[in-house]
Design a protein around this motif. Structure first.
Motif, mmCIF file in Angstrom:
data_model
loop_
_atom_site.group_PDB
_atom_site.id
_atom_site.type_symbol
_atom_site.label_atom_id
_atom_site.label_comp_id
_atom_site.label_asym_id
_atom_site.label_seq_id
_atom_site.Cartn_x
_atom_site.Cartn_y
_atom_site.Cartn_z
ATOM 1 N N UNK A 191 0.816 -1.217 0.000
ATOM 2 C CA UNK A 191 0.000 0.000 0.000
ATOM 3 C C UNK A 191 0.844 1.258 0.000
ATOM 4 N N UNK A 192 1.928 1.258 0.786
ATOM 5 C CA UNK A 192 2.802 2.433 0.805
ATOM 6 C C UNK A 192 3.557 2.589 -0.500
ATOM 7 N N UNK A 193 3.863 1.438 -1.151
ATOM 8 C CA UNK A 193 4.587 1.532 -2.412
ATOM 9 C C UNK A 193 3.740 2.238 -3.465
ATOM 10 N N UNK A 194 2.418 2.089 -3.340
ATOM 11 C CA UNK A 194 1.550 2.750 -4.293
ATOM 12 C C UNK A 194 1.546 4.252 -4.061
ATOM 13 N N UNK A 195 1.615 4.684 -2.798
ATOM 14 C CA UNK A 195 1.568 6.110 -2.496
ATOM 15 C C UNK A 195 2.507 6.384 -1.329
ATOM 16 N N UNK A 196 3.734 6.783 -1.623
ATOM 17 C CA UNK A 196 4.750 6.989 -0.593
ATOM 18 C C UNK A 196 4.397 8.140 0.336
ATOM 19 N N UNK A 197 3.586 9.095 -0.133
ATOM 20 C CA UNK A 197 3.210 10.223 0.713
ATOM 21 C C UNK A 197 2.365 9.782 1.905
ATOM 22 N N UNK A 198 1.761 8.604 1.777
ATOM 23 C CA UNK A 198 0.941 8.106 2.887
ATOM 24 C C UNK A 198 1.758 7.949 4.157
ATOM 25 N N UNK A 199 3.007 7.531 4.012
ATOM 26 C CA UNK A 199 3.862 7.335 5.177
ATOM 27 C C UNK A 199 4.061 8.631 5.946
ATOM 28 N N UNK A 200 4.306 9.728 5.210
ATOM 29 C CA UNK A 200 4.484 11.021 5.873
ATOM 30 C C UNK A 200 3.209 11.455 6.585
ATOM 31 N N UNK A 201 2.060 11.153 5.988
ATOM 32 C CA UNK A 201 0.778 11.512 6.610
ATOM 33 C C UNK A 201 0.591 10.719 7.910
ATOM 34 N N UNK A 202 0.922 9.417 7.872
ATOM 35 C CA UNK A 202 0.782 8.581 9.059
ATOM 36 C C UNK A 202 1.684 9.089 10.182
ATOM 37 N N UNK A 203 2.904 9.479 9.837
ATOM 38 C CA UNK A 203 3.836 9.978 10.846
ATOM 39 C C UNK A 203 3.317 11.270 11.468
ATOM 40 N N UNK A 204 2.757 12.136 10.639
ATOM 41 C CA UNK A 204 2.194 13.394 11.190
ATOM 42 C C UNK A 204 1.049 13.099 12.151
ATOM 43 N N UNK A 205 0.233 12.105 11.813
ATOM 44 C CA UNK A 205 -0.867 11.738 12.703
ATOM 45 C C UNK A 205 -0.328 11.155 14.003
ATOM 46 N N UNK A 206 0.699 10.311 13.902
ATOM 47 C CA UNK A 206 1.294 9.722 15.103
ATOM 48 C C UNK A 206 1.845 10.783 16.037
ATOM 49 N N UNK A 207 2.324 11.898 15.469
ATOM 50 C CA UNK A 207 2.847 12.970 16.288
ATOM 51 C C UNK A 207 1.810 13.599 17.191
ATOM 52 N N UNK A 208 0.537 13.421 16.869
ATOM 53 C CA UNK A 208 -0.541 13.966 17.695
ATOM 54 C C UNK A 208 -1.150 12.914 18.624
ATOM 55 N N UNK A 209 -0.562 11.749 18.666
ATOM 56 C CA UNK A 209 -1.063 10.680 19.533
ATOM 57 C C UNK A 209 -0.113 10.480 20.710
ATOM 58 N N UNK A 210 -0.563 9.790 21.754
ATOM 59 C CA UNK A 210 0.333 9.505 22.887
ATOM 60 C C UNK A 210 1.574 8.717 22.482
ATOM 61 N N UNK A 211 1.508 7.992 21.376
ATOM 62 C CA UNK A 211 2.664 7.220 20.939
ATOM 63 C C UNK A 211 3.820 8.108 20.497
ATOM 64 N N UNK A 212 3.513 9.204 19.816
ATOM 65 C CA UNK A 212 4.573 9.988 19.206
ATOM 66 C C UNK A 212 4.657 11.429 19.629
ATOM 67 N N UNK A 213 3.793 11.866 20.558
ATOM 68 C CA UNK A 213 3.766 13.278 20.922
ATOM 69 C C UNK A 213 5.107 13.747 21.488
ATOM 70 N N UNK A 214 5.659 13.003 22.438
ATOM 71 C CA UNK A 214 6.928 13.424 23.047
ATOM 72 C C UNK A 214 8.063 13.436 22.033
ATOM 73 N N UNK A 215 8.031 12.518 21.080
ATOM 74 C CA UNK A 215 9.079 12.462 20.059
ATOM 75 C C UNK A 215 8.946 13.592 19.042
#
Length: 522
Positions: A191-215
């Motif tokens: 799925x990511x190979x079809x649209x590499x920009x998806x990965x950047x979107x997922x990372x931005x979303x993770x930054x707003x979650x408890x998993x990635x906020x501190x990072x």
């Protein structure tokens, strides 16, 4: 008191490792593996600082989120939780719940996974130093990120520990996505190979979650996005605080309502399957082992592989001849479920003492356990061998596949009848998480399992080679020969294994029991 408990933690660990050279070897290998992972992570973080800010943010937030998720899933999937300081054992000490939680948190940070995570998190400073203001923010956020990971792991472990049914169900169900990790990762990667920009979107979303906020906070500070940095910092502060409260509630509940054994009431004279088997030592061992296979989640977890092997084979050969590929599900299943008996006495634990005390012969024990396992596994293997040919309609090669499957299954039982009379390995106790571990034992279990597996494969090699030649050459006569050879060879090996293993167990039974008691008290 906290310092005393930390000293106790390392003293207990040292005693465990000193009693078993293999545990020490496993611990050293774990430490070396952690050092290698740490070195690679630090080298990558150094070079990452010479790239652009967007790349650094995405890599650190993505990797940091995965690390936090790994700590959360750790009690279920890979590392388990170090039970050196078990809260149920600490409850007798004169200490408050808060001090106990502080000690458990520090113990988590001081373990190999905690040290690797902490040093790797500090290594992000090598990246952020190229943006000085981000490095200042990282000095504050790094402790938050590590504490969030450790406290989340302790919270999950505590919640599982307080609810036996939840713990047993999670131990069974978690194996499904674990075994299907390959297809899941392959599907996600496609799925990511079809649209590499998806990965950047997922990372931005993770930054707003408890998993990635501190990072994520240092990157936002470096980019000049003060509002996003402040909001994420608030999330990073609230997450460990909320997890701490949830952990405190769960721990208090589990300590005030300790786990107790229970037994179902039965009417006088109703002894279930024990009344339907011959009144002999073999019959009693058979009945008891069969009950384990049907009711004990630790055994049920082994049977999860049966349908999942077919799913995995279908996934990897779905673009080819599916029926032909699924024909090999039966021998693979036979090898997987046939090896389970190597830890049968280990699963008994100190209950094995009832056999030693009552004078059950080793041969009766070996025969009863093998018959119970075969009563469950044999129908599954036969069904797995039949179904592919039902769909393909080409029955000419069925005898060879069935003979190979029976040969592998019976050979595995024969090997385990001998090896399980010589060794016991640390396994989860009844009611524990499937992945509860003692430090250093993972290596020991892996070596034991791999060694027994290789022995079974080598002894089964003649029928395996014969059946494969018959299958790929479409030789019906050779297929029938493989069936006869596989069945006969398997029966001979399992009979010899039961006889030899029985004689060994007569001599090693007390020694195995002493080892089981030592493991229980570790």
């Amino acid at each position: 008191m906290v310092a005393t408990l930390l000293k106790l933690r390392f003293r207990v660990l040292g005693n465990q490792l000193s009693r078993s050279p293999w545990q020490l070897v496993g611990f050293v290998f774990g430490a070396l593996y952690g050092a290698a992972v740490l070195f690679g992570a630090l080298a990558g973080l150094v070079f990452l600082g010479f790239g652009d800010l967007a790349l650094a943010r995405n890599v650190i937030v993505g990797a940091g989120s995965l690390v936090t998720l790994g700590w959360i899933l750790g009690p279920l999937v890979v590392f388990g939780v170090d039970t050196t300081l078990d809260p149920t054992r600490l409850v007798v000490f004169p200490m408050s719940l808060r001090r106990m939680m502080v000690a458990l948190t520090l113990a988590g940070v001081c373990g190999i996974p905690g040290i690797v995570t902490s040093v790797a998190a500090l290594g992000t400073l090598a990246t952020w130093i190229h943006w000085p203001i981000a490095a200042v923010a990282a000095l504050v956020c790094i402790p938050l990120a590590v504490l969030t990971a450790v406290i989340a792991s302790r919270t999950v472990a505590s919640m599982l520990g307080s609810q036996r049914r939840l713990r047993e169900a999670s131990g069974v169900l978690v194996l499904i996505p674990l075994m299907l990790a390959g297809p899941i990762i392959a599907g996600v990667a496609t799925g990511f190979a079809v649209n590499l920009d998806t990965l950047a979107v997922v990372v931005r979303i993770l930054g707003w979650t408890p998993l990635g906020a501190a990072w994520s906070v240092p990157g936002d500070v470096a980019a000049g996005d003060a509002i996003a940095a402040a909001a994420k910092f608030a999330i990073a502060l609230a997450t460990p605080a909320l997890l701490w409260l949830l952990w405190r509630w769960s721990l208090a509940d589990s300590l005030s309502h300790p786990r107790t054994g229970s037994a179902a009431a039965v009417k006088p004279g109703r002894i279930g399957i024990f009344g339907r088997v011959p009144a002999s030592a073999t019959g009693a061992v058979f009945a008891r082992s069969l009950i384990y296979w049907v009711r004990d989640p630790r055994y049920l977890r082994q049977l999860i592989v049966v349908p999942l092997i077919a799913v995995l084979l279908w996934f990897y050969i779905r673009d080819g001849d599916v029926a032909m590929g699924l024909s090999f599900a039966a021998p693979i299943i036979a090898l997987m479920v046939g090896i389970v008996l190597y830890a049968d006495i280990s699963y008994d634990g100190t209950a094995f003492g009832t056999e030693v005390a009552s004078g059950v012969s080793g041969r009766a024990d070996r025969l009863g356990r093998t018959l119970a396992a075969a009563a469950i596994a044999l129908p599954l293997v036969v069904i797995a061998a039949i179904l592919p040919f039902v769909f393909s309609g080409d029955w000419a090669q069925f005898p060879g596949i069935l003979g190979m499957s029976l040969g592998v299954l019976l050979t595995s039982y024969g090997v385990c009848a001998v090896t399980s009379a010589q060794l016991v390995v640390p396994v989860p106790a009844s009611g524990d998480s499937a992945f509860t571990r003692v430090p250093g034992t993972t290596f020991l279990q892996g070596i034991a399992f791999l060694g027994i597996w290789l022995i079974a494969i080598v002894l089964s090699a003649p029928v395996i080679v014969m059946a494969l030649i018959a299958f790929f050459t479409a030789n019906a006569l050779l297929s029938w020969i493989a069936f006869v050879v596989g069945t006969a060879m398997g029966l001979v090996i399992v009979v010899v294994g039961i006889r030899v293993g029985g004689r060994m167990l007569d001599q090693t039974g007390p020694l195995l029991l002493s080892r089981l008691k030592a493991m229980k008290n570790a």
